[in-house]
Design a protein around this motif. Sequence first.
Motif, mmCIF file in Angstrom:
data_model
loop_
_atom_site.group_PDB
_atom_site.id
_atom_site.type_symbol
_atom_site.label_atom_id
_atom_site.label_comp_id
_atom_site.label_asym_id
_atom_site.label_seq_id
_atom_site.Cartn_x
_atom_site.Cartn_y
_atom_site.Cartn_z
ATOM 1 N N SER A 199 0.841 -1.196 0.000
ATOM 2 C CA SER A 199 0.000 0.000 0.000
ATOM 3 C C SER A 199 0.872 1.240 0.000
ATOM 4 C CB SER A 199 -0.939 0.016 1.208
ATOM 5 O OG SER A 199 -0.200 0.067 2.423
ATOM 6 N N ASP A 200 0.296 2.329 -0.459
ATOM 7 C CA ASP A 200 0.956 3.634 -0.471
ATOM 8 C C ASP A 200 -0.067 4.675 -0.048
ATOM 9 O OD1 ASP A 200 2.118 6.096 -1.016
ATOM 10 O OD2 ASP A 200 3.152 5.403 -2.808
ATOM 11 N N PRO A 201 -0.079 5.045 1.248
ATOM 12 C CA PRO A 201 -1.072 6.012 1.722
ATOM 13 C C PRO A 201 -0.988 7.353 1.009
ATOM 14 C CG PRO A 201 -0.012 4.890 3.565
ATOM 15 C CD PRO A 201 0.760 4.529 2.339
ATOM 16 N N ASP A 202 0.227 7.756 0.633
ATOM 17 C CA ASP A 202 0.376 9.045 -0.029
ATOM 18 C C ASP A 202 -0.264 9.022 -1.416
ATOM 19 O OD1 ASP A 202 1.332 11.719 -0.172
ATOM 20 O OD2 ASP A 202 2.981 11.041 -1.433
ATOM 21 N N LEU A 203 -0.090 7.922 -2.127
ATOM 22 C CA LEU A 203 -0.690 7.781 -3.449
ATOM 23 C C LEU A 203 -2.158 7.358 -3.350
ATOM 24 C CD1 LEU A 203 0.225 8.034 -6.410
ATOM 25 C CD2 LEU A 203 0.719 5.582 -6.382
ATOM 26 N N GLY A 204 -2.536 6.735 -2.204
ATOM 27 C CA GLY A 204 -3.925 6.344 -1.982
ATOM 28 C C GLY A 204 -4.309 5.015 -2.587
ATOM 29 N N VAL A 205 -3.330 4.106 -2.793
ATOM 30 C CA VAL A 205 -3.631 2.828 -3.444
ATOM 31 C C VAL A 205 -3.164 1.664 -2.583
ATOM 32 C CG1 VAL A 205 -3.506 3.834 -5.742
ATOM 33 C CG2 VAL A 205 -1.460 2.805 -4.745
ATOM 34 N N ALA A 206 -3.755 0.498 -2.827
ATOM 35 C CA ALA A 206 -3.373 -0.731 -2.132
ATOM 36 C C ALA A 206 -3.482 -1.894 -3.114
ATOM 37 C CB ALA A 206 -4.269 -0.980 -0.921
ATOM 38 N N VAL A 207 -2.638 -2.904 -2.913
ATOM 39 C CA VAL A 207 -2.666 -4.112 -3.732
ATOM 40 C C VAL A 207 -3.178 -5.259 -2.879
ATOM 41 C CG1 VAL A 207 -1.327 -5.735 -5.119
ATOM 42 C CG2 VAL A 207 -0.728 -3.311 -5.110
ATOM 43 N N LEU A 208 -4.132 -6.007 -3.435
ATOM 44 C CA LEU A 208 -4.720 -7.142 -2.739
ATOM 45 C C LEU A 208 -4.356 -8.433 -3.458
ATOM 46 C CD1 LEU A 208 -8.342 -5.742 -2.204
ATOM 47 C CD2 LEU A 208 -6.341 -5.447 -0.734
ATOM 48 N N ARG A 209 -4.128 -9.470 -2.658
ATOM 49 C CA ARG A 209 -3.870 -10.788 -3.234
ATOM 50 C C ARG A 209 -4.933 -11.753 -2.716
ATOM 51 N NH1 ARG A 209 2.065 -12.424 -3.252
ATOM 52 N NH2 ARG A 209 1.909 -11.115 -5.123
ATOM 53 N N PRO A 210 -5.630 -12.451 -3.611
ATOM 54 C CA PRO A 210 -6.669 -13.388 -3.156
ATOM 55 C C PRO A 210 -6.058 -14.575 -2.421
ATOM 56 C CG PRO A 210 -6.325 -13.593 -5.518
ATOM 57 C CD PRO A 210 -5.508 -12.414 -5.080
ATOM 58 N N ALA A 211 -6.805 -15.119 -1.474
ATOM 59 C CA ALA A 211 -6.314 -16.260 -0.699
ATOM 60 C C ALA A 211 -6.121 -17.480 -1.585
ATOM 61 C CB ALA A 211 -7.284 -16.574 0.437
ATOM 62 N N SER A 212 -6.948 -17.634 -2.599
ATOM 63 C CA SER A 212 -6.790 -18.720 -3.570
ATOM 64 C C SER A 212 -6.698 -18.098 -4.964
ATOM 65 C CB SER A 212 -7.966 -19.691 -3.507
ATOM 66 O OG SER A 212 -9.182 -19.019 -3.726
ATOM 67 N N ARG A 213 -5.949 -18.724 -5.821
ATOM 68 C CA ARG A 213 -5.676 -18.160 -7.144
ATOM 69 C C ARG A 213 -6.970 -17.977 -7.936
ATOM 70 N NH1 ARG A 213 -1.115 -17.787 -10.399
ATOM 71 N NH2 ARG A 213 -1.546 -17.722 -12.650
ATOM 72 N N LEU A 214 -7.117 -16.795 -8.547
ATOM 73 C CA LEU A 214 -8.257 -16.494 -9.401
ATOM 74 C C LEU A 214 -7.782 -16.369 -10.843
ATOM 75 C CD1 LEU A 214 -10.082 -13.791 -7.205
ATOM 76 C CD2 LEU A 214 -10.475 -16.258 -7.265
ATOM 77 N N VAL A 215 -8.690 -16.574 -11.765
ATOM 78 C CA VAL A 215 -8.372 -16.457 -13.193
ATOM 79 C C VAL A 215 -9.257 -15.353 -13.768
ATOM 80 C CG1 VAL A 215 -8.233 -17.629 -15.413
ATOM 81 C CG2 VAL A 215 -7.802 -18.907 -13.296
#
Length: 581
Positions: free
Chosen positions: A424-440
Amino acid sequence: MPRFIITLVAALFMTQAAIAQDVAYIQIEAQPSLARAEERARDYATVLNDVNGFALGRGWYGVALGPYPRSDAEALLRQLRSNGQVPRDSYIEEPNEYGRQFWPIGAALNAQSPQPVAIPEITAPETAQPAVEAPAPTVAEPDETPRQARASEAQLSPSEREELQVALKWAGVYRGAIDGAFGRGTRGSMAEWQRNNGFEATGILTTAQRAELLRQYNAILDGMGMQQVTEAKAGISMQLPMGIVAFDHYEAPFVHYTPTTDLDARVILISQPGDRETLYGLYEIMQTLEIVPLDGPRERLRNSFVLTGSNSRITSHTEARLINGAIKGFTLVWPAGDEERRLRVLDKMKASFETTAAVLDPAEIKDDGQTIDLVAGLNVRRPKLSRSGFYISRDGSVVTTIHVVEACSRITLDGEHEATVIASDPDLGVAVLRPASRLVPISVASFRQGQPRLQSEVAISGYSFGGVLSAPTLTFGTLQDLRGLSGDDRLDRLAVNAHPGDAGGPVFDTGGAVLGMLLPRENGDKQLPGEVSFSTDAASLSDFLDKAGVKVEAANGTASMAPEDLTQLANGMTVLVSCWE
């Protein structure tokens, strides 16, 4: 035992400065029922002045002295403790912590003015010893001899003997197994309890002593009104806390009992025809309801299930079983932080649960309108906040606004896939999420290279209404500037009428390349026009993702796409991101 009378000397005149002083009460006792609290307030009022009774909330009632200026209250508390006139755990309390006043009878809440007090003088009867000498404790006369007590004890059933051991364990004097065998450990705990309560320590409880032990053990249930209730339509009979709940309505497969006091407890009886498949379906449905928090143990067996869930507001327990073609069970919902009473009530309910052949008619439904957020009168669990996001890699990683993932106990993608924040980057205001199980993903973002043209058309894909609709929508606008209002060159300024739910969604050019991510509107001092929105630009977002270890795709070509093709691309890429309590 002589009782001392406290004389509190009030000032004849209160100056304006005294009125302005900080006001406080001396909290001396709390009781779980109004009747018991009134009884204790009446007892205290015979020996102390300024006795008040207030509702404390969640079914508790307090007895307090006051109000006094804080400094006087603190001095008085020390003196009263020293003289043994109030419990040692009495404390100073703020007036705003008290609710409705019930004592003195007819008094208005906090109607008294704060009364300055002098160090209290102790007035004792002429025959009493000086106040500094604590009276020697007296030992109650036994109602039975040890031989008589043992004879009456021999008449106890195994369950009664176990109940005494449970009560001794609750009293903190027994640490052994609950087996109904009165061996050395049980006898020693009986003797300790007798000493603690002013009885001769024989190690054999008399009939009256057993009654007193059980009275103490069950005092916490005062006001609960536990009684056996037979619900003929549902075919269920069990003990319910009818002092705090009352029947409300039938709504198959549930019988609803709602709170009648400020203790926000609820009971739901479960009764429906069905088989094992129906039972398993109910198990899944119950976990979608607000009254069954996700945090807690759950167990599904061949013909039964148990669900326990807790959050900061409530703890609930649900159990159901399949019995001769019918599913019978119950749910108890209780305010968080009141575990001892909850567990005691729950034990009574479970031990008394009985069923008959009757089953609640599936057509028994309360006719007061329908809503998709209700299941048989119970609210479906809803997220605290839902915003948009979009797929940025083939493994299902998602980028979204950081505001949607703050203070979440659980994050989901499209309402069902668990995900965690990996960068995450609070200054830029974005976050990256990773699913618990692989998605397609059906489609993945490709980021535009180079600067787009001003006044060019853009489209935002997002769940504008927070997931009310099953698919994202496209909102069209134009690119107004390649920087924010303060000159931040990591932002683009857009002219588009976006909704709050769109935040975190992708911003497309007419060729389907991603120009950036839409940011939420900030509630600042200046109110911007409704069509003014901002997004992170593609270069800044790509740089952040690269540092986070996520390799993104670059867009090739700038040819415009047909609107229906852009819509299909956006639908396959945009994700509903939800934050749960």
